[in-house]
Design an enzyme around this catalytic site. Structure first.
Site, PDB file in Angstrom:
ATOM      1  N   LYS A 194       0.895  -1.194   0.024  1.00 45.51           N
ATOM      2  CA  LYS A 194       0.142   0.107  -0.078  1.00 45.51           C
ATOM      3  C   LYS A 194       1.028   1.230   0.011  1.00 45.51           C
ATOM      4  O   LYS A 194       1.495   1.600   1.145  1.00 45.51           O
ATOM      5  CB  LYS A 194      -0.844  -0.045   1.258  1.00 45.51           C
ATOM      6  CG  LYS A 194      -2.086   0.737   1.317  1.00 45.51           C
ATOM      7  CD  LYS A 194      -2.103   2.169   1.086  1.00 45.51           C
ATOM      8  CE  LYS A 194      -1.973   2.881   2.245  1.00 45.51           C
ATOM      9  NZ  LYS A 194      -1.827   4.442   2.126  1.00 45.51           N
ATOM     10  N   GLU A 268       9.017   0.545  11.236  1.00 43.81           N
ATOM     11  CA  GLU A 268      10.056   1.804  11.041  1.00 43.81           C
ATOM     12  C   GLU A 268       9.315   3.061  11.542  1.00 43.81           C
ATOM     13  O   GLU A 268       8.640   3.463  10.497  1.00 43.81           O
ATOM     14  CB  GLU A 268      10.697   1.201   9.869  1.00 43.81           C
ATOM     15  CG  GLU A 268      12.070   1.750   9.931  1.00 43.81           C
ATOM     16  CD  GLU A 268      12.222   3.281   9.497  1.00 43.81           C
ATOM     17  OE1 GLU A 268      12.310   4.221  10.254  1.00 43.81           O
ATOM     18  OE2 GLU A 268      12.639   3.480   8.289  1.00 43.81           O
ATOM     19  N   CYS A 302      13.068  10.062   8.407  1.00 40.85           N
ATOM     20  CA  CYS A 302      12.932   9.453   9.848  1.00 40.85           C
ATOM     21  C   CYS A 302      14.369   9.572  10.421  1.00 40.85           C
ATOM     22  O   CYS A 302      14.115   9.668  11.718  1.00 40.85           O
ATOM     23  CB  CYS A 302      12.091   8.243   9.744  1.00 40.85           C
ATOM     24  SG  CYS A 302      13.046   6.897   8.599  1.00 40.85           S
ATOM     25  N   GLU A 399       9.445  15.001  16.338  1.00 44.10           N
ATOM     26  CA  GLU A 399       9.878  15.009  14.704  1.00 44.10           C
ATOM     27  C   GLU A 399       9.120  15.907  14.073  1.00 44.10           C
ATOM     28  O   GLU A 399       7.970  16.249  14.069  1.00 44.10           O
ATOM     29  CB  GLU A 399       9.488  13.746  14.268  1.00 44.10           C
ATOM     30  CG  GLU A 399      10.113  13.365  13.238  1.00 44.10           C
ATOM     31  CD  GLU A 399       9.825  12.048  12.715  1.00 44.10           C
ATOM     32  OE1 GLU A 399       8.789  11.226  13.130  1.00 44.10           O
ATOM     33  OE2 GLU A 399      10.940  11.432  12.142  1.00 44.10           O
TER      34      GLU A 399
END
Lengths: 488, 284, 342
Positions: A194, A268, A302, A399
């Site tokens: 996806k 992750e 990330c 983040e």
């Protein structure tokens, strides 16, 4: 040659004429179906959405919204392919399919790079020099494992898990697809992938590549859509394994959903990487490394080195050089070969960046922002550095996932470690020093899945990548990456 | 035989190298397999768990800072201690599990041998699970398994010593610290083993043992955000689901009860390590 | 004091210490008030070099590889080609050199393309000392300078007296620029004071001639050495630091140029003294030259984008620059015979 009152030397005074890559290379179709059972098919509910170029906000193509029943079809196709074909295909044959895929990616690399840049907004230099070559390399590397699994350290005859549901993010669309598909297929699983809602195109192009490679129908299925589509995949009882790359928030929800099932899971997730600079760092390469660490891919990474920890004794010099370098970054048309920083991937992401930057100002950090001119259309954010940041500031904890760096200082190696580890994340860190023993001392103590010493943001198919703590679990890359797709 | 009144032992918790009664002051009856009163075990509370987590967090750094060789020696020392007190262990395994002496003896022997097996792993895990990665560039790149951190263990309910050893010593051998919920109904062999760690040079807090009601304590373990991993071996399927859900709140690594026979497998070592990869430039 | 903020709310920031990066931040800031420190001893020299940061070779090479991807097109390319032509030190350094050879070189230097007078002349011709007088006479009245390699070029293995004599003669014969070599042996064996003093001595006898100090980076091998040698030369009074003689297997490379440019940048920022850089040896194509210019542009900037402060020591490079220039104008690739082979 000394003269008095010399003017300062302006960097980049030689202006570069535009050097745009041709968008026509992409050969985009007007609309795309779902790639199920080897064919592009219409979505069952006939729902569609548009994918746009974030640099211009212009429509690129119409994409199918995969529904729960489309996910069901895809999972059934994957199951059938697993039972009837793929589990009966020898490792050596699987390897040959993967080698073929790697080669076709190389053959169509320019087209893939252009598609990636159009859909994602990242500079063409990066999609051309990083994303696409690494995607090909990943298939090439895992191809070689397919017939050598008994040597990978997971027993004499390690078995695949079955049908893998894989959900990937928008920051490295093709590369993430490769990171997910290559080890899964090498280990003998079939897949339902996806892609991210805002960046479906390169995955769909990959679907065409799989067709060209002659991969048996149903071995890989690609279902585009939004979170609803992903959610249906996570919940589908026919899926044996979920691999997810994305935010920690969504990862947590997925782990909770999967908790009551037999599904295996790898995650992750996010990060708030510390880039530690000791006073004996190789200064010029370190400045470049800081720049690569936070501004690579507009900071949509990330593992970005979003917290710079500088030894106080050199902090002023580092900040001055850093700010100078930030001003040199060429922000603009991602298709221009000389662009360093492209567009923010979406309006939503831009909003989030702006909000967190506003917090940074509110909290009293000193903001340096490049004076570069930003295009009128599209989603843009000028490269930004916050100095005088404290560990308790929000911009040092959350983040941001954008081109925004927070600079903090430390006095001793112990303090550097304490600050670097003072986060719930644990994905990646950097260390800059010319002193080997201290570098290794630091690396040993950093709570991170990846530590880059005198470099940053390097990736390789042989090198395991993944997080500790709330940055997730499981590894992608290397022998370790096979574990996620083997029943061990 | 003798008319001397025996001295009974109070079985306590093990937290940070000390043997406190539960902070709650409560205890519960432990009954032998033959339905006879064995002891009053401490009924650990959430606050005991909290203290154990603090201790385990601090101890983990200390434990990992020892050399792998040294950790191996400490664990081996535990096997020596267990061997020398094996009669006591056999006695309580027998009483707890209701097996005959021969079976109890065999089980204790296996448990001790397993401690020795894991003692030998401390300085081999890195080589087996790590290595150099041949990246395409001028970088020295190597991966090593680092301990996950603080691991909560729900020890098996039936196998009072052997199962306990398997679930507890593996993560410790990998460099983690552990907070273990001993078998609710058969806690005494685990408590005895805990006592032995105190004469084995284990840094305080590396192994913490809580006795009490699993259904209550396990929820505390699973939801505690400063626990990094969870071994659900002693939970039944439905309860394991519930605990796994709670564990997801802080993205814990969760090891579900395994149906497969993984006797000689290192999956318990693998379960609670984090592969850490270091890149370093290579140049003149 | 700070009100609680929620992600998703619209925030007005008024008192924030926002500061846009200014043009000042974007420059190499030349401290005219600073001075080059006087070096009294080798110990002092050593302590200055000890303050220099190391160079990570992987990072330096990655940086130039990235800069090499800059795509230079159209008007930028024309400007870069003309600039590169004007920066060429057209060089002949052969045992077989003759007055005739030097004459044709000088003619080409003054007017690289007789068909197109808009082509600039090169910066200098570079010859051995005994041909300086001849070159001087041919170039009379032109803007092209005469550069002489001296100090027992290329090895530098002679006594200081002999080296100084070599320089004096070249200057007396009319050399505008002296390209000296450092004593690599002394450098590699740690006698950096000797290296320094030799440059100081040569500088003294140069008079008004500009001094280019050749580091012979191919023999220094490491980037750390290149950075240190650059600083020794600059502290000793070099007007230019130059990569190579062209007489050893490894000549100019882009990472070496980067490290030297970083050195002149940092030197200018700390001492106010602006030193030029000359890359020499092995640069044969316009593409290479443009890559060097990109490195100059993005490392030291506008001040150095002039023949006064950046040079290419080359011979065959010039014709490729001319060919590419004509190709830009004509839109078609050019025959090599379009230009003289001198």
């Amino acid at each position: 040659m000394t003269e008095n009152n010399l003017p300062n030397s302006k960097l980049g005074s030689l202006q570069y004429d535009p050097a745009p890559e041709s968008a026509a290379i992409a050969k985009l179709k007007s609309s795309y179906g779902l790639f199920i059972n080897g064919k592009f098919t219409d979505p069952s509910k006939h729902e569609q959405f548009e994918t746009i170029n974030p640099a211009t906000e212009k429509r690129l193509a119409t994409i199918s919204q995969g529904s729960t029943s489309d996910i069901d079809k895809a999972v059934k196709a994957a199951r059938k392919a697993y039972d009837n074909v793929w589990s009966k295909t020898t490792g050596a044959e699987r390897a040959k399919y993967l080698y073929r895929i790697a080669r076709i990616i190389q053959e169509r690399s320019r087209e893939l790079a252009v598609v990636e840049t159009l859909d994602n907004g990242k500079p063409i230099r990066e999609s051309r020099d990083v994303d696409v070559p690494l995607a090909a390399a990943h298939f090439f590397y895992y191809a070689g494992w397919a017939d050598k699994l008994e040597h990978a350290g997971f027993g004499n005859a390690p078995k695949p898990i079955g049908v893998a549901g894989q959900i990937i993010p928008w920051n490295f669309p093709l590369m993430m697809a490769a990171w997910k598909l290559a080890p899964a297929l090498a280990a003998g699983n079939t897949c339902v992938l996806k892609p991210a809602e805002t960046t479906p195109l390169s995955a769909l192009l990959l679907g065409e590549i799989l067709q060209q490679a002659g991969l048996p129908d149903g071995v890989v299925n690609i279902v585009t859509g939004d979170g609803v589509t992903g959610s249906a995949l996570v919940d589908h009882p026919g899926v044996d394994k979920i691999a997810f790359t994305g935010s920690t928030g969504v990862g947590r929800l997925i782990q909770q959903r999967v908790a009551t099932s037999h599904k295996r899971l790898t995650l992750e997730l996010g990060g708030k990487g510390a880039n530690i600079v000791y006073e004996d760092a190789p200064i010029d390469e370190m400045i470049e490394g800081i720049i690569d660490g936070i501004f690579f891919n507009q900071g949509h990474v990330c593992c970005a080195g979003s917290r710079l920890l500088v030894q106080e004794s050199i902090a002023d010099d580092v900040l001055r050089r850093l700010v100078r370098r930030v001003e040199q970054l060429r922000v603009g048309d991602p298709m221009d070969k000389n662009t360093d920083i492209g567009a923010i991937n979406s309006a939503d992401q831009l909003k989030r960046i702006k909000e967190l930057v506003a917090y940074g100002e509110q909290e009293g950090a000193t903001r340096y922002t490049s004076s570069c001119e930003l295009p009128k259309k599209g989603f843009w954010f000028a490269p930004t550095v916050f100095a005088d940041v404290s560990q308790s500031h929000r911009i040092a904890r959350e983040e941001i996932f954008g081109p925004v760096l927070s600079v903090l200082t430390f006095r001793t190696p112990e303090e550097a470690i304490t600050k670097a580890n003072n986060t719930n994340y644990g994905l990646a860190c950097g260390v800059w020093s010319e002193k080997g023993s201290r570098t290794l001392w630091t690396a040993e103590r950093l709570r991170a899945g990846v530590v880059w010493a005198n470099t940053y943001n390097k990736f390789d198919p042989t090198s395991p990548f993944g997080g500790t703590r709330e940055s997730g679990f499981g590894r992608e890359g290397g022998k370790h990456g096979l574990e996620a797709y083997l029943n061990v | 035989m003798s008319d001397r009144l025996e001295i009974r032992k109070t079985y306590k918790l093990l937290i940070n190298g000390a043997f406190p009664r539960s902070e709650s002051g409560r205890s519960y009856e432990v009954i032998s397999a033959k339905d006879e009163f064995l002891a009053n075990a401490a009924q650990g509370s959430r606050k005991d768990l909290r203290d154990a987590v603090v201790a385990a967090r601090a101890a983990q750094a200390k434990w990992w800072s020892l050399s792998a060789y040294n950790r191996g020696q400490v664990i081996y020392r535990l096997a020596e201690m267990a061997e020398s007190r094996s009669d006591e262990l056999v006695e309580f395994v027998k009483l707890s599990e209701g097996v005959n002496s021969e079976k109890a003896k065999a089980s204790v022997a296996k448990a001790i041998d397993r401690i020795v097996w894991y003692a030998g792993w401390t300085d081999k895990i890195s080589q087996v699970l790590g290595g150099a990665n041949p990246v395409a560039g001028p970088f020295y790149n190597f991966s090593v398994p680092k301990p996950t951190g603080v691991i909560g263990v729900i020890a098996p309910q039936n196998s009072s010593l052997e199962g306990f050893v398997e679930c507890v010593i593996a993560p410790i051998a990998a460099g983690n610290s552990v907070i273990a919920l001993a078998s609710e109904k058969r806690p005494i062999p685990a408590v005895l083993l805990g006592e032995m760690t105190e004469t084995s040079d284990f840094p305080a807090g590396v192994l913490n043992i809580i006795t009490g009601f699993t259904s209550e304590l396990a929820l505390g373990l699973a939801s505690h955000e400063d626990i990094d991993g969870l071994d659900l071996e002693g939970a039944d399927e439905a309860f394991a689901d519930e605990l796994a859900f709670l564990a997801a709140g802080s993205i814990k690594r969760v090891l579900r009860p395994s149906k497969k026979n993984q006797k000689n497998s290192i999956h318990r070592l693998r379960a609670f390590v984090e592969t850490s990869t270091v890149w370093h430039t290579i140049g003149q | 004091m700070a009100k609680r903020l929620v992600i998703g709310s619209v925030i007005n920031v008024s008192t924030a210490p926002l500061r846009l990066v200014t043009p000042e931040d974007h420059s190499v800031v030349i401290q005219t008030s600073s001075q080059v420190p006087r070096i009294e001893s080798e110990t002092q020299l050593r302590s200055i070099l000890a303050t220099l940061s190391g160079v990570d070779s992987v990072g330096a090479e990655a940086r130039v590889a990235k800069l090499a991807t800059r795509s230079i097109k159209k008007s930028t390319k024309m400007a870069a080609l003309d600039l590169a032509i004007s920066m060429v030190d057209l060089t002949t350094l052969e045992g077989a050199d003759t007055p005739g050879k030097v004459t044709s070189l000088c003619t080409k230097a003054m007017r690289p393309s007789p068909m197109d007078l808009s082509v600039p002349s090169v910066a200098a011709v570079c010859v051995y000392p005994d041909l300086v007088a001849h070159a001087r006479s041919v170039l009379k009245g032109s803007s092209v300078a005469v550069a002489a390699v001296a100090t027992s070029f290329p090895s530098g293995r002679a006594s200081l007296n002999v080296k100084l004599m070599d320089v004096r003669e070249a200057v007396a014969n009319g050399a505008d620029e002296i390209d000296m070599v450092i004593d690599r042996g002394a450098f590699l064996s740690g006698r950096i004071g000797q290296v320094y003093e030799e440059i100081v001595a040569v500088k003294q006898v140069c008079g008004n001639a500009h001094l280019k100090v050749i580091l012979e980076t191919g023999e220094l091998v490491t980037y750390d050495n290149v950075r240190k040698a650059s600083w020794i030369a600059m502290l000793a009074g070099a007007d230019f630091i130059k990569t190579s003689t062209g007489k050893v297997p490894v000549a100019a490379t882009q990472p070496v140029a980067l490290v030297m440019l970083e050195a002149v940048r940092d030197f200018a920022e700390t001492t106010g003294q602006i030193v030029g850089v000359k890359v020499a040896g092995g640069i044969r194509t316009a593409k290479d030259a443009i890559r060097y210019l990109v490195i100059v542009n993005e490392t030291v900037g506008s001040t150095w984008m002039t023949p006064d402060l950046f040079r290419f020591g080359a011979s065959s490079l010039l014709n490729d620059l001319l060919m590419q220039r004509l190709k830009q104008q004509r839109g078609a690739y050019i025959r090599p015979d379009e230009f003289s082979g001198d």
